[in-house]
Design an enzyme around this catalytic site. Structure first.
Site, mmCIF file in Angstrom:
data_model
loop_
_atom_site.group_PDB
_atom_site.id
_atom_site.type_symbol
_atom_site.label_atom_id
_atom_site.label_comp_id
_atom_site.label_asym_id
_atom_site.label_seq_id
_atom_site.Cartn_x
_atom_site.Cartn_y
_atom_site.Cartn_z
ATOM 1 N N LYS A 266 -61.245 -43.553 -41.231
ATOM 2 C CA LYS A 266 -61.952 -42.269 -41.368
ATOM 3 C C LYS A 266 -61.844 -41.782 -42.795
ATOM 4 C CE LYS A 266 -63.239 -40.426 -37.315
ATOM 5 N NZ LYS A 266 -64.553 -39.903 -37.012
ATOM 6 N N HIS B 11 -79.031 -39.919 -33.236
ATOM 7 C CA HIS B 11 -78.284 -40.584 -34.320
ATOM 8 C C HIS B 11 -76.797 -40.677 -34.007
ATOM 9 C CE1 HIS B 11 -76.556 -36.748 -35.245
ATOM 10 N NE2 HIS B 11 -76.077 -37.121 -36.400
HETATM 11 P P1 5GP Z 1 -73.332 -36.724 -38.208
HETATM 12 O O1 5GP Z 1 -72.199 -36.205 -38.994
HETATM 13 O O2 5GP Z 1 -74.123 -37.691 -38.981
HETATM 14 O O3 5GP Z 1 -74.187 -35.649 -37.622
HETATM 15 O O4 5GP Z 1 -72.720 -37.481 -36.956
HETATM 16 C C1 5GP Z 1 -72.720 -38.856 -36.788
HETATM 17 C C2 5GP Z 1 -72.282 -39.286 -35.406
HETATM 18 O O5 5GP Z 1 -71.295 -40.310 -35.593
HETATM 19 C C3 5GP Z 1 -71.566 -38.262 -34.533
HETATM 20 O O6 5GP Z 1 -72.488 -37.521 -33.789
HETATM 21 C C4 5GP Z 1 -70.715 -39.140 -33.623
HETATM 22 O O7 5GP Z 1 -71.442 -39.493 -32.472
HETATM 23 C C5 5GP Z 1 -70.473 -40.405 -34.430
HETATM 24 N N1 5GP Z 1 -69.096 -40.596 -34.922
HETATM 25 C C6 5GP Z 1 -68.286 -39.680 -35.510
HETATM 26 N N2 5GP Z 1 -67.119 -40.246 -35.893
HETATM 27 C C7 5GP Z 1 -67.190 -41.561 -35.543
HETATM 28 C C8 5GP Z 1 -66.310 -42.693 -35.687
HETATM 29 O O8 5GP Z 1 -65.197 -42.621 -36.234
HETATM 30 N N3 5GP Z 1 -66.753 -43.896 -35.206
HETATM 31 C C9 5GP Z 1 -67.973 -44.044 -34.604
HETATM 32 N N4 5GP Z 1 -68.330 -45.273 -34.175
HETATM 33 N N5 5GP Z 1 -68.815 -42.991 -34.457
HETATM 34 C C10 5GP Z 1 -68.435 -41.782 -34.917
HETATM 35 MN MN MN Z 2 -74.334 -38.495 -40.818
#
Ligand code: 5GP
Ligand code: MN
Ligand code: MN
Length: 388
Positions: free
Chosen positions: A387, A317
């Site tokens: 963000k 993911h």
């Molecule tokens: P989660 O919090 O759902 O586990 O992580 C989601 C994923 O989003 C992270 O593992 C990272 O790869 C990705 N991610 C985090 N911040 C950003 C961002 O600002 N932009 C993008 N395109 N991906 C992000």
């Molecule tokens: Mn998430």
């Protein structure tokens, strides 16, 4: 793919020892069928590993979804191209987006907007026998609909490999989902203690199918998942409206993809109907579209599933964290963040230091590990990043 234990298969070529042990522990639970699948982006989570797919038969582990029930991604492919954005001040668009979606942890809408009203009505009608409980536990859920949240929840304007403009957004069920999940995790822990159920980790406390507590959790889970889905739809409509205003031309959507990466669904795997929990994983049935974000300064992917049976039709993911937030703050500098974000319109503050791309696993490596799980349809590069 490698088999790490009787009921554990793994796709991660970068796998911390602690993460591996955590997944092995979860795989010893007696109701796992057929096995837990560890995704390439696997890293330590509370109770259950982030980046794991957990099929359970006759029971549910609330921590196998975690507290951000229904967290996931939504993307829209527009008719615009890079040429439509050229020469424009993207900070105007970024600020317009920031004004129209409440960001950060406690933020809420001042009122239910007209776009949100039908969605609120839909949620009021869902799982009505649990409405009284919801109103008591999360009375302000209506104004939380259409809010982003903090941390790595984000909104992006991106270009694909053919210079087509996409809108891309990550969020979940916000405060309401968090409170519901926390409540049910505590119920499961209380019941397991009451019945002297031996647990390798308190956070693996479970609810047994056929009990009222199981049914209540399932109803609230499904409600929170739907809340998360509609939360993303609501924000995406607002973001698309801001882009339309910015360019003076209405967005004509070519495609919209909305997918959870923290959720439970009833699915059939290896001959049995199971409760399939994906905690930091997306469904990747053959032909199914999905979204895999990279980080605030690297590529993200629009993918299509390959229906890999051993992965329980799943895919990573995201990139997954390599450095904890505190380690990232100690290791990297504001200058390095600026360098990584060159050419991207973003809010330049060191509040995002723990979100620096280098704090995440290398997304190219993760995608290489996932080669038998998904096929890449589009590669997105962000031009605007917001963000939470
Ligand atoms: P989660 O919090 O759902 O586990 O992580 C989601 C994923 O989003 C992270 O593992 C990272 O790869 C990705 N991610 C985090 N911040 C950003 C961002 O600002 N932009 C993008 N395109 N991906 C992000
Ligand atoms: Mn998430
Ligand atoms: Mn989330």
């Amino acid at each position: 793919m490698e088999r790490l234990a009787d009921k554990l298969v793994n796709w991660a070529s970068i796998l911390e020892e602690k993460t591996r042990r955590q997944a092995e522990t979860a795989a010893t639970m007696p109701f796992i069928h057929p096995h837990i699948a560890l995704m390439p982006d696997a890293h330590l989570g509370k109770g259950a590993t982030v980046g794991s797919v957990i099929p359970t038969d006759g029971a549910i582990v609330p921590a196998a979804v975690g507290v951000d029930i229904g967290c996931g991604m939504i993307a829209v492919r527009t008719q615009f191209t890079a040429a439509d954005l050229a020469g424009r001040d993207l900070s105007v668009l970024r600020e317009a987006i920031e004004r129209s979606v409440p960001l950060s942890a406690g933020a809420a809408n001042r009122e239910v907007l007209p776009t949100a009203a039908p969605r609120v009505a839909e949620l009021e009608a869902l799982q009505p026998h649990r409405a009284a409980f919801r109103e008591q536990l999360v009375p302000r859920w209506r104004t939380a609909l259409g809010t982003l949240g903090s941390g790595n929840h984000f909104i992006e304007v991106s270009l694909d490999e053919t210079d087509v403009v996409w809108l891309f957004l990550h969020s979940g069920s916000r405060g309401p989902g968090n409170k519901l999940a926390t409540h049910h995790i505590a119920v499961a822990q209380r019941l397991c203690a009451q019945w002297f159920v031996p647990l390798p980790d308190r956070d693996l406390a479970y609810l047994v199918e056929g009990t009222p507590e199981f049914d209540d959790y399932l109803a609230d889970l499904q409600w929170a998942q739907h809340f998360a889905l509609l939360n993303r739809e609501e924000m995406m409509d607002r973001v698309a409206a801001r882009l339309s205003e910015f360019l003076g031309v209405d967005v004509v959507e070519q495609e919209r993809i909305n997918c959870h990466h923290n959720y439970t669904a009833r699915e059939k795997h290896f001959g049995r109907e199971v409760w399939l929990s994906r905690k930091g994983a997306i469904a990747a049935d053959e032909g199914r579209p999905g979204l895999v974000p990279g980080s605030m300064g690297t590529a993200s992917y629009v993918v299509v599933g390959k229906g890999n049976r051993m992965s329980l039709n799943s895919s990573p993911h995201g990139a997954g964290r390599e450095y904890s937030r505190s380690a990232a703050r100690r290791t990297f500098t504001h200058e390095q963040l600026r360098e990584a974000m060159k050419g991207i319109e973003y809010r330049d503050t060191d509040a995002f230091l723990d979100e620096i791309p280098a704090a995440y696993k290398n997304i190219d490596r993760v995608m290489a590990d996932a080669a038998d799980l998904v096929e890449v349809r589009h590669t997105l590069r962000q031009v605007v990043n917001v963000k939470g």
